[in-house]
Motif scaffolding. Structure first.
Motif, mmCIF file in Angstrom:
data_model
loop_
_atom_site.group_PDB
_atom_site.id
_atom_site.type_symbol
_atom_site.label_atom_id
_atom_site.label_comp_id
_atom_site.label_asym_id
_atom_site.label_seq_id
_atom_site.Cartn_x
_atom_site.Cartn_y
_atom_site.Cartn_z
ATOM 1 N N ALA A 52 0.038 -11.645 4.859
ATOM 2 C CA ALA A 52 1.012 -12.679 4.493
ATOM 3 C C ALA A 52 0.458 -13.628 3.444
ATOM 4 C CB ALA A 52 1.427 -13.464 5.741
ATOM 5 N N GLU A 53 -0.845 -13.863 3.479
ATOM 6 C CA GLU A 53 -1.496 -14.768 2.517
ATOM 7 C C GLU A 53 -1.799 -14.086 1.190
ATOM 8 O OE1 GLU A 53 -4.884 -15.994 4.717
ATOM 9 O OE2 GLU A 53 -3.747 -17.285 6.087
ATOM 10 N N GLY A 54 -1.597 -12.781 1.122
ATOM 11 C CA GLY A 54 -1.830 -12.064 -0.126
ATOM 12 C C GLY A 54 -3.263 -11.633 -0.354
ATOM 13 N N HIS A 55 -4.103 -11.708 0.698
ATOM 14 C CA HIS A 55 -5.508 -11.330 0.552
ATOM 15 C C HIS A 55 -5.728 -9.823 0.715
ATOM 16 C CE1 HIS A 55 -6.523 -15.399 0.069
ATOM 17 N NE2 HIS A 55 -6.559 -15.759 1.336
ATOM 18 N N ILE A 56 -4.872 -9.175 1.507
ATOM 19 C CA ILE A 56 -4.913 -7.710 1.608
ATOM 20 C C ILE A 56 -3.477 -7.195 1.582
ATOM 21 C CG2 ILE A 56 -7.071 -7.671 2.932
ATOM 22 C CD1 ILE A 56 -5.499 -7.221 5.451
ATOM 23 N N TYR A 57 -3.327 -5.899 1.291
ATOM 24 C CA TYR A 57 -2.001 -5.304 1.353
ATOM 25 C C TYR A 57 -2.080 -3.990 2.119
ATOM 26 C CZ TYR A 57 -3.402 -2.218 -2.528
ATOM 27 O OH TYR A 57 -4.049 -1.297 -3.317
ATOM 28 N N SER A 58 -0.955 -3.626 2.709
ATOM 29 C CA SER A 58 -0.910 -2.459 3.577
ATOM 30 C C SER A 58 -0.361 -1.253 2.822
ATOM 31 C CB SER A 58 -0.038 -2.757 4.798
ATOM 32 O OG SER A 58 0.160 -1.582 5.560
ATOM 33 N N GLU A 59 -1.011 -0.114 3.050
ATOM 34 C CA GLU A 59 -0.528 1.151 2.485
ATOM 35 C C GLU A 59 0.054 2.022 3.589
ATOM 36 O OE1 GLU A 59 -3.995 2.795 0.613
ATOM 37 O OE2 GLU A 59 -3.581 1.767 -1.273
ATOM 38 N N GLY A 60 0.367 1.386 4.711
ATOM 39 C CA GLY A 60 0.862 2.129 5.861
ATOM 40 C C GLY A 60 -0.011 1.833 7.061
ATOM 41 N N ARG A 61 0.229 2.478 8.139
ATOM 42 C CA ARG A 61 -0.489 2.236 9.386
ATOM 43 C C ARG A 61 -1.991 2.451 9.199
ATOM 44 N NH1 ARG A 61 0.337 1.693 14.707
ATOM 45 N NH2 ARG A 61 -1.102 2.702 16.166
ATOM 46 N N VAL A 62 -2.783 1.455 9.586
ATOM 47 C CA VAL A 62 -4.246 1.420 9.513
ATOM 48 C C VAL A 62 -4.791 1.712 8.120
ATOM 49 C CG1 VAL A 62 -4.468 1.984 11.953
ATOM 50 C CG2 VAL A 62 -4.667 3.828 10.261
ATOM 51 N N ARG A 63 -3.989 1.524 7.107
ATOM 52 C CA ARG A 63 -4.482 1.688 5.732
ATOM 53 C C ARG A 63 -4.272 0.371 4.986
ATOM 54 N NH1 ARG A 63 -5.571 6.665 3.704
ATOM 55 N NH2 ARG A 63 -5.018 6.021 1.602
ATOM 56 N N TYR A 64 -5.384 -0.267 4.653
ATOM 57 C CA TYR A 64 -5.324 -1.575 4.002
ATOM 58 C C TYR A 64 -6.304 -1.606 2.837
ATOM 59 C CZ TYR A 64 -3.052 -2.952 8.365
ATOM 60 O OH TYR A 64 -2.214 -3.028 9.430
ATOM 61 N N ARG A 65 -5.976 -2.435 1.857
ATOM 62 C CA ARG A 65 -6.879 -2.669 0.734
ATOM 63 C C ARG A 65 -6.932 -4.162 0.434
ATOM 64 N NH1 ARG A 65 -8.642 1.745 -2.083
ATOM 65 N NH2 ARG A 65 -7.516 3.696 -1.742
ATOM 66 N N ILE A 66 -8.095 -4.604 0.019
ATOM 67 C CA ILE A 66 -8.235 -6.003 -0.362
ATOM 68 C C ILE A 66 -7.630 -6.210 -1.747
ATOM 69 C CG2 ILE A 66 -10.538 -5.691 -1.367
ATOM 70 C CD1 ILE A 66 -11.253 -8.481 -0.220
ATOM 71 N N THR A 67 -6.918 -7.309 -1.940
ATOM 72 C CA THR A 67 -6.285 -7.588 -3.225
ATOM 73 C C THR A 67 -7.257 -8.335 -4.142
ATOM 74 O OG1 THR A 67 -5.440 -9.732 -2.500
ATOM 75 C CG2 THR A 67 -4.048 -7.799 -2.090
ATOM 76 N N LYS A 68 -6.862 -8.475 -5.408
ATOM 77 C CA LYS A 68 -7.671 -9.249 -6.346
ATOM 78 C C LYS A 68 -7.823 -10.682 -5.845
ATOM 79 C CE LYS A 68 -7.893 -10.600 -11.247
ATOM 80 N NZ LYS A 68 -7.904 -12.061 -11.043
ATOM 81 N N GLN A 69 -6.737 -11.219 -5.310
ATOM 82 C CA GLN A 69 -6.778 -12.576 -4.755
ATOM 83 C C GLN A 69 -7.750 -12.644 -3.580
ATOM 84 O OE1 GLN A 69 -2.934 -14.470 -3.916
ATOM 85 N NE2 GLN A 69 -3.745 -15.210 -1.978
ATOM 86 N N GLY A 70 -7.755 -11.593 -2.760
ATOM 87 C CA GLY A 70 -8.666 -11.544 -1.623
ATOM 88 C C GLY A 70 -10.113 -11.487 -2.056
ATOM 89 N N VAL A 71 -10.386 -10.683 -3.103
ATOM 90 C CA VAL A 71 -11.745 -10.582 -3.632
ATOM 91 C C VAL A 71 -12.210 -11.932 -4.146
ATOM 92 C CG1 VAL A 71 -13.162 -9.591 -5.469
ATOM 93 C CG2 VAL A 71 -11.578 -8.128 -4.197
ATOM 94 N N GLU A 72 -11.340 -12.619 -4.875
ATOM 95 C CA GLU A 72 -11.699 -13.936 -5.410
ATOM 96 C C GLU A 72 -11.977 -14.926 -4.291
ATOM 97 O OE1 GLU A 72 -8.382 -14.821 -7.885
ATOM 98 O OE2 GLU A 72 -9.105 -13.602 -9.582
ATOM 99 N N TRP A 73 -11.189 -14.854 -3.209
ATOM 100 C CA TRP A 73 -11.387 -15.758 -2.078
ATOM 101 C C TRP A 73 -12.724 -15.485 -1.402
ATOM 102 C CZ3 TRP A 73 -11.724 -15.459 3.342
ATOM 103 C CH2 TRP A 73 -11.513 -16.657 4.028
ATOM 104 N N VAL A 74 -13.050 -14.206 -1.233
ATOM 105 C CA VAL A 74 -14.336 -13.833 -0.626
ATOM 106 C C VAL A 74 -15.491 -14.316 -1.491
ATOM 107 C CG1 VAL A 74 -15.865 -11.895 -0.096
ATOM 108 C CG2 VAL A 74 -13.504 -11.873 0.701
ATOM 109 N N LEU A 75 -15.409 -14.060 -2.794
ATOM 110 C CA LEU A 75 -16.487 -14.451 -3.697
ATOM 111 C C LEU A 75 -16.673 -15.965 -3.737
ATOM 112 C CD1 LEU A 75 -15.956 -12.006 -6.700
ATOM 113 C CD2 LEU A 75 -17.723 -11.916 -4.933
ATOM 114 N N GLU A 76 -15.557 -16.685 -3.743
ATOM 115 C CA GLU A 76 -15.624 -18.145 -3.775
ATOM 116 C C GLU A 76 -16.338 -18.676 -2.532
ATOM 117 O OE1 GLU A 76 -12.626 -22.041 -3.722
ATOM 118 O OE2 GLU A 76 -11.828 -20.035 -4.112
#
Length: 262
Positions: A52-76
């Motif tokens: 919901a926060e836009g940090h990861i997105y779902s590609e279906g059941r149990v399939r997720y990827r981190i978004t660019k926004q998520g990467v930036e949040w982690v790095l920060e």
């Protein structure tokens, strides 16, 4: 303290994002739960929030990827934690260490004092200006060095800024081709000044100022930054990339200014 550490949910989200990034796209929530010490149900709820926060997105059941926004949040946040860890290693108050500080007033042995950082130096006095406190191990006159033990609390550090000023090599005019008025303005805003190269030193002298350091500038400004001291670094052309690379390795933010007269 860094914002991420203010709540357990923030720390847990950070850990989950790290695991998602490491194992994407096949994310096993049970394995994440076991690794970070929470229930699978909690991981599921946190993942929903992260989507919901836009940090990861779902590609279906149990399939997720981190978004660019998520990467930036982690790095920060990783950057903030690295700084905090460095701070803990060098400036955290412990119960067993004896720290050396400068007395802001005449002090007797066994006096409860409060600690503060000023321009990269540790000072102590009886006025409660911070939550960091300790006890003096000897008498001291104002301005003398004094040992402090039984330390408790954290020392507040100012956010340090680093400005790198590119100075033209002699082949491009050297100090004669430096915007001295701009240099004067920048120098007034910094507590710590370093020079790399003769051209840089001469340019600084032209505005009637002396550097705090001429050798070992890269490491010096890094140490200054971790002690809350903002720096100005004057460096000749070919030295600038080396300095920037060193600052980036430490995840320190900086501003780059070209002082050449256009």
């Amino acid at each position: 303290m860094i914002e991420l550490l203010h709540s357990k949910s923030g720390i847990t989200k950070f850990q989950i994002l790290i695991e998602v990034a490491a194992h994407q796209p096949n994310v096993r929530q049970k394995e994440i739960a076991e690794k970070i010490g929470v229930t699978p149900q909690a991981v599921s709820e946190y993942i929903k929030e992260l989507v919901a926060e836009g940090h990861i997105y779902s590609e279906g059941r149990v399939r997720y990827r981190i978004t660019k926004q998520g990467v930036e949040w982690v790095l920060e946040n990783a950057n903030d934690m690295k700084r905090y860890a460095r701070y803990v290693m060098s400036d955290i108050i412990s119960h067993v260490s004896t720290w050396t500080a400068i007395a802001e007033e005449d002090l007797d042995k066994g006096t409860k004092v409060y600690l503060r950082m000023n321009k990269g130096l540790l000072y102590v006095g009886t006025q409660e200006v911070t939550s960091a406190s300790g006890t003096t191990i000897s008498n001291a006159k104002k301005g003398e060095d004094v040992g402090v033990t039984d330390l408790m609390g954290l020392i507040d550090l100012e956010n340090a800024s680093i400005t790198i000023c590119r100075v033209p090599r002699i082949e491009r005019g050297g100090s004669k081709n430096v915007d001295l008025e701009r240099l004067r303005s920048l120098a007034k805003s910094k507590a710590y000044i370093a020079t790399v190269g003769v051209e840089s030193l001469v340019a600084l002298k032209k505005i009637d100022m002396q550097p705090d350091v001429m050798f070992g500038a890269k490491e010096s400004v890094i140490e200054a930054a971790y002690h809350g001291l903002s720096s100005l670094v004057l460096a000749i052309d070919e030295e600038v990339p080396v300095i920037l690379s060193r600052l980036e390795a430490e995840n320190l933010e900086y501003e780059l200014v070209d002082l050449s007269i256009q």
